[in-house]
Design a protein around this motif. Structure first.
Motif, PDB file in Angstrom:
ATOM      1  N   GLN A 137       5.394  31.280  70.853  1.00  0.00           N
ATOM      2  CA  GLN A 137       5.507  30.921  69.436  1.00  0.00           C
ATOM      3  C   GLN A 137       4.160  30.536  68.835  1.00  0.00           C
ATOM      4  O   GLN A 137       3.901  30.780  67.657  1.00  0.00           O
ATOM      5  CB  GLN A 137       6.489  29.758  69.269  1.00  0.00           C
ATOM      6  CG  GLN A 137       7.939  30.107  69.554  1.00  0.00           C
ATOM      7  CD  GLN A 137       8.836  28.887  69.514  1.00  0.00           C
ATOM      8  OE1 GLN A 137       8.394  27.776  69.226  1.00  0.00           O
ATOM      9  NE2 GLN A 137      10.120  29.082  69.799  1.00  0.00           N
ATOM     10  N   ASN A 138       3.307  29.908  69.657  1.00  0.00           N
ATOM     11  CA  ASN A 138       2.037  29.381  69.159  1.00  0.00           C
ATOM     12  C   ASN A 138       0.829  30.207  69.592  1.00  0.00           C
ATOM     13  O   ASN A 138      -0.313  29.783  69.383  1.00  0.00           O
ATOM     14  CB  ASN A 138       1.865  27.933  69.621  1.00  0.00           C
ATOM     15  CG  ASN A 138       2.882  26.993  69.001  1.00  0.00           C
ATOM     16  OD1 ASN A 138       2.683  26.488  67.903  1.00  0.00           O
ATOM     17  ND2 ASN A 138       3.981  26.751  69.706  1.00  0.00           N
ATOM     18  N   ASP A 139       1.075  31.361  70.216  1.00  0.00           N
ATOM     19  CA  ASP A 139       0.010  32.263  70.647  1.00  0.00           C
ATOM     20  C   ASP A 139      -1.006  31.534  71.523  1.00  0.00           C
ATOM     21  O   ASP A 139      -2.218  31.697  71.393  1.00  0.00           O
ATOM     22  CB  ASP A 139      -0.686  32.879  69.421  1.00  0.00           C
ATOM     23  CG  ASP A 139      -1.593  34.042  69.813  1.00  0.00           C
ATOM     24  OD1 ASP A 139      -1.277  34.709  70.817  1.00  0.00           O
ATOM     25  OD2 ASP A 139      -2.607  34.257  69.130  1.00  0.00           O
ATOM     26  N   ALA A 140      -0.483  30.694  72.427  1.00  0.00           N
ATOM     27  CA  ALA A 140      -1.352  29.927  73.328  1.00  0.00           C
ATOM     28  C   ALA A 140      -1.290  30.531  74.727  1.00  0.00           C
ATOM     29  O   ALA A 140      -0.208  30.722  75.279  1.00  0.00           O
ATOM     30  CB  ALA A 140      -0.909  28.472  73.366  1.00  0.00           C
ATOM     31  N   HIS A 141      -2.457  30.832  75.285  1.00  0.00           N
ATOM     32  CA  HIS A 141      -2.511  31.475  76.598  1.00  0.00           C
ATOM     33  C   HIS A 141      -3.060  30.548  77.672  1.00  0.00           C
ATOM     34  O   HIS A 141      -3.180  30.940  78.830  1.00  0.00           O
ATOM     35  CB  HIS A 141      -3.358  32.739  76.521  1.00  0.00           C
ATOM     36  CG  HIS A 141      -2.859  33.712  75.494  1.00  0.00           C
ATOM     37  ND1 HIS A 141      -1.730  34.468  75.680  1.00  0.00           N
ATOM     38  CD2 HIS A 141      -3.317  34.023  74.248  1.00  0.00           C
ATOM     39  CE1 HIS A 141      -1.516  35.217  74.606  1.00  0.00           C
ATOM     40  NE2 HIS A 141      -2.461  34.973  73.722  1.00  0.00           N
ATOM     41  N   PHE A 142      -3.428  29.343  77.285  1.00  0.00           N
ATOM     42  CA  PHE A 142      -3.929  28.350  78.222  1.00  0.00           C
ATOM     43  C   PHE A 142      -3.083  27.086  78.092  1.00  0.00           C
ATOM     44  O   PHE A 142      -2.566  26.792  77.019  1.00  0.00           O
ATOM     45  CB  PHE A 142      -5.397  28.013  77.940  1.00  0.00           C
ATOM     46  CG  PHE A 142      -6.342  29.150  78.210  1.00  0.00           C
ATOM     47  CD1 PHE A 142      -7.029  29.222  79.411  1.00  0.00           C
ATOM     48  CD2 PHE A 142      -6.530  30.152  77.265  1.00  0.00           C
ATOM     49  CE1 PHE A 142      -7.907  30.265  79.657  1.00  0.00           C
ATOM     50  CE2 PHE A 142      -7.391  31.206  77.505  1.00  0.00           C
ATOM     51  CZ  PHE A 142      -8.084  31.261  78.715  1.00  0.00           C
TER      52      PHE A 142
END
Length: 502
Positions: A137-142
């Motif tokens: 949802q938040n385009d977070a990959h880390f």
């Protein structure tokens, strides 16, 4: 109903019963705690049968209260008032888990060999999928896992969901344990996946020895193929799985104003400036600290935090009475966080926070009266202060010796020995002492303990709503909510604070 209105309703109830709630059962007799119950409520409690008293906690989670509370108007009103202020009833998000784990993932996960305790498996299965959804949802990959402990959650996020994680814990022993576990998983992961695949296909998972035996019985071509498979698997047991590189471990004490972006970049040079923060059962002050760090970290896009160990929470407007006169708290205050409670200089107290940490759901399910250890400890307190009236708080700690004691006399001997105090009484006197106090106080203690336990979720609710209100007061927040992630009977600290930035 706004968050602040919900919070203040809980605060008003707790304030009304605060003297009863912020107590320690050790002092039940010496401080005559039963008198703290309002008289009309106390009178109704004493008319209940032992079975009805044992059922009191379950009334908060059941509609079957009419027969037990028939004719008990004050008690019924009190139970219903508490019930209306449970988090599940206050917040729509808590009526059910708002995000059901993907069925395919759940099926895959259950096919693996047991790699965690059952309780931890339940928690990690649900939270890892929930956090994975937040990443999308938040385009977070880390991810940063604060208070990672043995890194169970981090390892599933790394091995199963292929996320890149920095697991941070302040205790080096936890980091070392997580590192050893991770290396072991890396070596065995290919074999674990193979066995899981066999289970999904309806086959019994094979061991390496079984595969070697099958190899000997097959024809030459099959022998070569299976042997190659065994060699590959054997090599995978020696060489760490590259997926393990998704997880970096760090021993570090993080302050409230730390920007985690700089730290994660030092471990992952290709950090994309978009990350999520997670924490599974962050103890005491680490939960509120995680929230403050979330706002201090510009690259943090979402937060999912499940706190625990409320007894370890440092309060701004309450001083632990057991600290020495010249002793200062070791941590900065973690409660209250919201402006509205700060203005009121509101405090909970150490005993109230200990109460909030207790698993009320299990007490409700078991429907038992308090353990005999409670009345033993309360009577022991009378006896100890009779022998040595100037005992300090730290000199009164006898620990969990009741389970090792065959009877009260044995319990007293063990307690005095542990405290290095000479016992000047005979066994006959000790038994007579017990026979004097137990009949007089047992019923009252049972009633007090059970009615006091009903307020545990109110204290927890105040802590959680205070955090939620603090988050909502920040202008950069896009959304924030409390979500019940776990089954309370399995994991009593089941609520997550979830927030995302605009």
């Amino acid at each position: 109903m706004d968050i602040d209105v919900k919070l203040l309703k809980c605060v008003d109830l707790l304030t009304e019963y605060h003297k009863l709630i912020d107590t320690c059962m050790v002092h039940f007799i010496t401080d005559d705690l039963f008198k703290l119950i309002p008289q009309d409520l106390a009178e109704e409690l004493l008319t209940l049968s032992d079975e009805a008293v044992a059922h009191l906690p379950s009334l908060l989670f059941s509609e079957e209260s009419c027969l037990i509370l028939e004719g008990k108007n004050i008690l019924s009103s009190t139970v219903n008032r508490i019930k209306s202020l449970l988090l599940d009833n206050l917040l729509e998000e808590c009526k059910e888990i708002e995000f059901q784990p993907d069925e395919k993932f759940a099926a895959v996960f259950k096919d693996y060999d047991k790699i965690m305790p059952e309780k931890k498996t339940h928690e990690v299965e649900l939270m890892s999928e929930y956090v994975n959804n937040l990443c999308q949802q938040n385009d977070a990959h880390f991810l940063v896992d604060l208070g990672s402990g043995k890194a169970y959650l981090s390892q599933v996020m790394g091995f199963v969901h292929k996320k890149r994680i920095l697991a941070i814990d302040s205790e080096e022993i936890n980091t070392k344990g997580a590192d050893a576990r991770q290396k072991n998983l890396s070596k065995k992961w290919s074999a674990l996946e193979l066995r899981a695949q066999e289970r999904r296909e309806g086959k019994a998972p094979t061991s390496r020895k079984q595969r070697l035996k099958a190899n000997a019985q097959n024809d030459a071509v099959q022998k070569v193929a299976i042997a190659e498979k065994d060699v590959i698997e054997e090599e995978s047991n020696k060489v760490e799985n590259p997926v393990g590189e998704n997880i970096k471990l760090s021993t570090k004490f993080i302050s409230d104003d730390t920007d985690l972006g700089n730290i994660i970049e030092s471990h992952y040079p290709d950090f994309s400036n978009k990350m999520g923060m997670m924490g599974l059962h962050t103890c005491g002050n680490l939960a509120p600290s995680s929230i403050k760090i979330f706002f201090a970290t510009s690259s943090a896009k979402f937060l999912c935090n499940v706190g625990c160990c409320y007894h370890g929470l440092e309060e701004e407007f309450y001083r632990n009475p057991y600290l020495k006169a010249d002793e200062e708290p070791s941590l900065a205050p973690g409660f209250p966080m919201s402006a509205i409670l700060k203005e009121r200089k509101f405090w909970l107290g150490r005993n109230a926070r200990i109460l909030a940490s207790q698993p009320l759901g299990r007490l409700a399910d078991n429907k038992n009266l308090p353990s005999h250890s409670l009345i033993w400890r309360a009577i022991l307190q009378v006896l100890m202060l009779q022998v040595k009236p100037d005992l300090s708080f730290h000199d009164q700690q006898v620990g969990r010796i009741a389970a090792k004691s065959s009877n009260f006399v044995d319990y007293v001997h063990r307690a005095f020995k542990k405290l290095s105090i000479d016992l000047p009484y005979s066994d006959e006197y000790i038994l007579e002492f017990y026979d004097t106090y137990q009949p007089k106080y047992q019923q009252k203690l049972n009633c007090f303990y059970q009615i006091r336990s009903l307020f545990a979720p109110i204290v927890e609710g105040i802590i959680m709503l205070d955090r939620l209100l603090f988050i909502s007061e920040n202008h950069c927040v896009k959304s924030c909510r409390i979500v019940r992630l776990f089954e309370p009977a399995i994991s009593p600290r089941c609520y997550a604070i979830v927030a995302s930035k605009a």
